[in-house]
Write an enzyme that holds these catalytic residues in place. Sequence first.
Site, PDB file in Angstrom:
ATOM      1  N   HIS A  66      28.510  31.037  57.878  1.00  0.00           N
ATOM      2  CA  HIS A  66      29.042  31.149  59.322  1.00  0.00           C
ATOM      3  C   HIS A  66      29.411  32.578  59.882  1.00  0.00           C
ATOM      4  CE1 HIS A  66      32.614  30.865  57.023  1.00  0.00           C
ATOM      5  NE2 HIS A  66      33.435  31.410  58.052  1.00  0.00           N
ATOM      6  N   LYS A 110      39.293  30.684  51.506  1.00  0.00           N
ATOM      7  CA  LYS A 110      40.073  31.765  51.308  1.00  0.00           C
ATOM      8  C   LYS A 110      39.872  32.608  52.319  1.00  0.00           C
ATOM      9  CE  LYS A 110      40.198  32.279  46.688  1.00  0.00           C
ATOM     10  NZ  LYS A 110      39.756  32.471  45.465  1.00  0.00           N
ATOM     11  N   ASP A 139      42.079  35.516  57.299  1.00  0.00           N
ATOM     12  CA  ASP A 139      41.214  36.065  58.228  1.00  0.00           C
ATOM     13  C   ASP A 139      40.304  37.423  57.773  1.00  0.00           C
ATOM     14  OD1 ASP A 139      41.798  34.742  60.534  1.00  0.00           O
ATOM     15  OD2 ASP A 139      43.809  35.697  60.561  1.00  0.00           O
ATOM     16  N   LYS A 152      29.777  32.910  45.416  1.00  0.00           N
ATOM     17  CA  LYS A 152      30.302  33.166  44.124  1.00  0.00           C
ATOM     18  C   LYS A 152      29.046  33.367  42.943  1.00  0.00           C
ATOM     19  CE  LYS A 152      34.365  33.431  42.103  1.00  0.00           C
ATOM     20  NZ  LYS A 152      35.324  34.001  42.433  1.00  0.00           N
TER      21      LYS A 152
HETATM   22  P1  NAD Z   1      40.597  37.931  33.323  1.00  0.00           P
HETATM   23  O1  NAD Z   1      39.284  37.896  32.349  1.00  0.00           O
HETATM   24  O2  NAD Z   1      40.781  39.529  33.337  1.00  0.00           O
HETATM   25  O3  NAD Z   1      41.849  37.504  32.449  1.00  0.00           O
HETATM   26  C1  NAD Z   1      41.901  36.018  32.218  1.00  0.00           C
HETATM   27  C2  NAD Z   1      42.704  35.911  31.065  1.00  0.00           C
HETATM   28  O4  NAD Z   1      43.094  34.394  30.654  1.00  0.00           O
HETATM   29  C3  NAD Z   1      42.459  36.497  29.605  1.00  0.00           C
HETATM   30  O5  NAD Z   1      43.110  37.448  29.119  1.00  0.00           O
HETATM   31  C4  NAD Z   1      42.143  35.111  28.910  1.00  0.00           C
HETATM   32  O6  NAD Z   1      42.273  35.704  27.402  1.00  0.00           O
HETATM   33  C5  NAD Z   1      43.080  34.407  29.288  1.00  0.00           C
HETATM   34  N1  NAD Z   1      42.817  32.882  28.916  1.00  0.00           N
HETATM   35  C6  NAD Z   1      41.524  32.425  28.920  1.00  0.00           C
HETATM   36  N2  NAD Z   1      41.557  31.115  28.745  1.00  0.00           N
HETATM   37  C7  NAD Z   1      42.972  30.851  28.360  1.00  0.00           C
HETATM   38  C8  NAD Z   1      43.855  29.779  27.892  1.00  0.00           C
HETATM   39  N3  NAD Z   1      43.221  28.532  27.549  1.00  0.00           N
HETATM   40  N4  NAD Z   1      45.015  29.977  27.789  1.00  0.00           N
HETATM   41  C9  NAD Z   1      45.522  31.090  27.963  1.00  0.00           C
HETATM   42  N5  NAD Z   1      44.961  32.040  28.436  1.00  0.00           N
HETATM   43  C10 NAD Z   1      43.641  32.332  28.542  1.00  0.00           C
HETATM   44  O7  NAD Z   1      40.310  37.332  34.455  1.00  0.00           O
HETATM   45  P2  NAD Z   1      41.128  37.468  35.926  1.00  0.00           P
HETATM   46  O8  NAD Z   1      40.228  38.165  36.710  1.00  0.00           O
HETATM   47  O9  NAD Z   1      42.454  37.616  35.782  1.00  0.00           O
HETATM   48  O10 NAD Z   1      40.984  36.078  36.684  1.00  0.00           O
HETATM   49  C11 NAD Z   1      41.868  34.843  36.054  1.00  0.00           C
HETATM   50  C12 NAD Z   1      41.685  33.729  37.309  1.00  0.00           C
HETATM   51  O11 NAD Z   1      42.053  34.089  38.560  1.00  0.00           O
HETATM   52  C13 NAD Z   1      40.341  33.164  37.560  1.00  0.00           C
HETATM   53  O12 NAD Z   1      40.448  31.703  37.749  1.00  0.00           O
HETATM   54  C14 NAD Z   1      39.747  33.828  38.323  1.00  0.00           C
HETATM   55  O13 NAD Z   1      38.692  33.023  39.353  1.00  0.00           O
HETATM   56  C15 NAD Z   1      41.186  34.216  39.355  1.00  0.00           C
HETATM   57  N6  NAD Z   1      40.824  35.230  40.372  1.00  0.00           N
HETATM   58  C16 NAD Z   1      40.654  36.659  40.274  1.00  0.00           C
HETATM   59  C17 NAD Z   1      40.462  37.343  41.068  1.00  0.00           C
HETATM   60  C18 NAD Z   1      40.141  38.935  40.591  1.00  0.00           C
HETATM   61  O14 NAD Z   1      40.346  39.603  41.645  1.00  0.00           O
HETATM   62  N7  NAD Z   1      39.931  39.276  39.482  1.00  0.00           N
HETATM   63  C19 NAD Z   1      40.843  37.118  42.181  1.00  0.00           C
HETATM   64  C20 NAD Z   1      41.070  35.703  42.655  1.00  0.00           C
HETATM   65  C21 NAD Z   1      40.993  34.811  41.906  1.00  0.00           C
END
Ligand code: NAD
Length: 473
Positions: free
Chosen positions: A65, A94, A99, A106
Amino acid sequence: MEKVDDFYQSVLSFYDNASKHANVSEGIISQIRSCNSVYRMRYPIQSAKGKIKVIEAYRVQHSHHRLPTKGGIRYSNHVNQDEVMALATLMSFKCAIVDVPFGGAKGGVKINPWEHSEYELEKITRRYTVELVKRNMMGPSIDVPAPDYGTGAREMAWIYDTYRAFNEKEIDAAGCVTGKPVSQGGIRGRTEATGRGVFYGIREACTYKDDMEAIGLTQGIKDKTIVIQGLGNVGSFSGTICQDEGGAKIVGVGEVEGAIYDKNGIDIHKLLKYRKKNKTILGYPGATSYDKEKRDIVMEFPCDILIPAALENQIHKKNAKKVKAKIIAEAANGPITSEAEAILNKKGVMILPDVFLNAGGVTVSYFEWLKNLSHIRFGRMDKRFNENTYSAFVDLIERSTGKKIGKQERDFLTKGGDEIDLVRSGLEETMITAYTAIRAIKKRKKNIDLRTAAFVNAIEKIGSDYSTMGIFP
Ligand code: NAD
């Protein structure tokens, strides 16, 4: 624990629940519900030792969209089609909530990034990019990837370089991917953006005295106790900023190797240094340690705010009852299943939903894309101009009052905005405005939770785009 595949079902169930409250026609509700394009790829790479490995990967564009579509690329062993579809769907909502004028997308590559050499990761990333470029599924006006779980600025630089090799003459090529290193057209403040947005979101939710009293908490983020699961990009920045700028106290942390708890507080900077040196959080001085088998106990630690910042489905129907936090701040995507949500809602837990709370990443990605298209760093044109004007004001005040303003105060009053200041300010404004809108919908509709309100907000905005653009005959 529920299967990872249930994540998409959870997202659809949240959507179906919210769509009943949205003022959008039935046909458009089903259009917004579905993922427009799903691209599944398989490609071989050769390891440094000459072994061939087949890589399974995906790119999903949920909604067109608005264009380009936008969303991170995840490197994880758990990647599957449903997971990427769930994440792409969340991205559309999101973007609408904060906005940002993009459709949702993804990407996912089914690998454990920590088991591959840098050499192999580069091959996997570049080949993934080529697969997208070949099918015209990537570009500044088509689909713009970004970092997610298991990827960061290094991978984004490889993606940019590969895209550019195929699109040498495209002047806006840098806008093909965000989250790049600053030296490669990235923006200051992108790495911390999701965590900083999490902080602004929590801080804003805590400013409403009546909302806090309703869950038995006092107003304000200061001195609130926080537990974090996952000390990666999002978790570590959420923790450091909540501690340093919000005055909150981190009391528990969970990582893959286990969990630690100390009711007197854990200095998050010291913990990050400790983990870097010892490759574990376990044994951190003063804290009680729980080993890998017991790591999920992190969800049950006593605290005011629980921040899941690792992966989806971490709070499920089996452990939801044991959560002690009054607020769950969804820094990760989909950390609470729909079944767990029903239990938590009954307990009166306030859930700050992922579609709002972790939107800081895509917000600053939007700023980076704008910077790439405009070919100029934010603040370059007006910083000095503003500084000179503010200085003239301060001089005037000094002359008319006969009082000298101290250096520290003068520096503060006369500072023009650098790129990082403007990015942070734009992000703060975005998170506050989005929370205000979601809270207003929650109040107006009565008896709905914040997630439903956030989804309603997104569905109505996307629905309005679809209705006004018309459907192609
Ligand atoms: P990342 O890889 O930098 O960090 C994730 C951390 O979680 C790692 O240190 C890993 O060891 C730990 N982990 C994994 N499984 C685990 C468990 N069972 N118990 C405890 N710790 C565990 O990833 P990120 O970029 O920080 O992303 C984390 C979450 O945030 C994801 O769901 C991602 O989709 C979401 N997210 C990330 C962004 C971004 O800008 N990076 C933006 C929006 C949402």
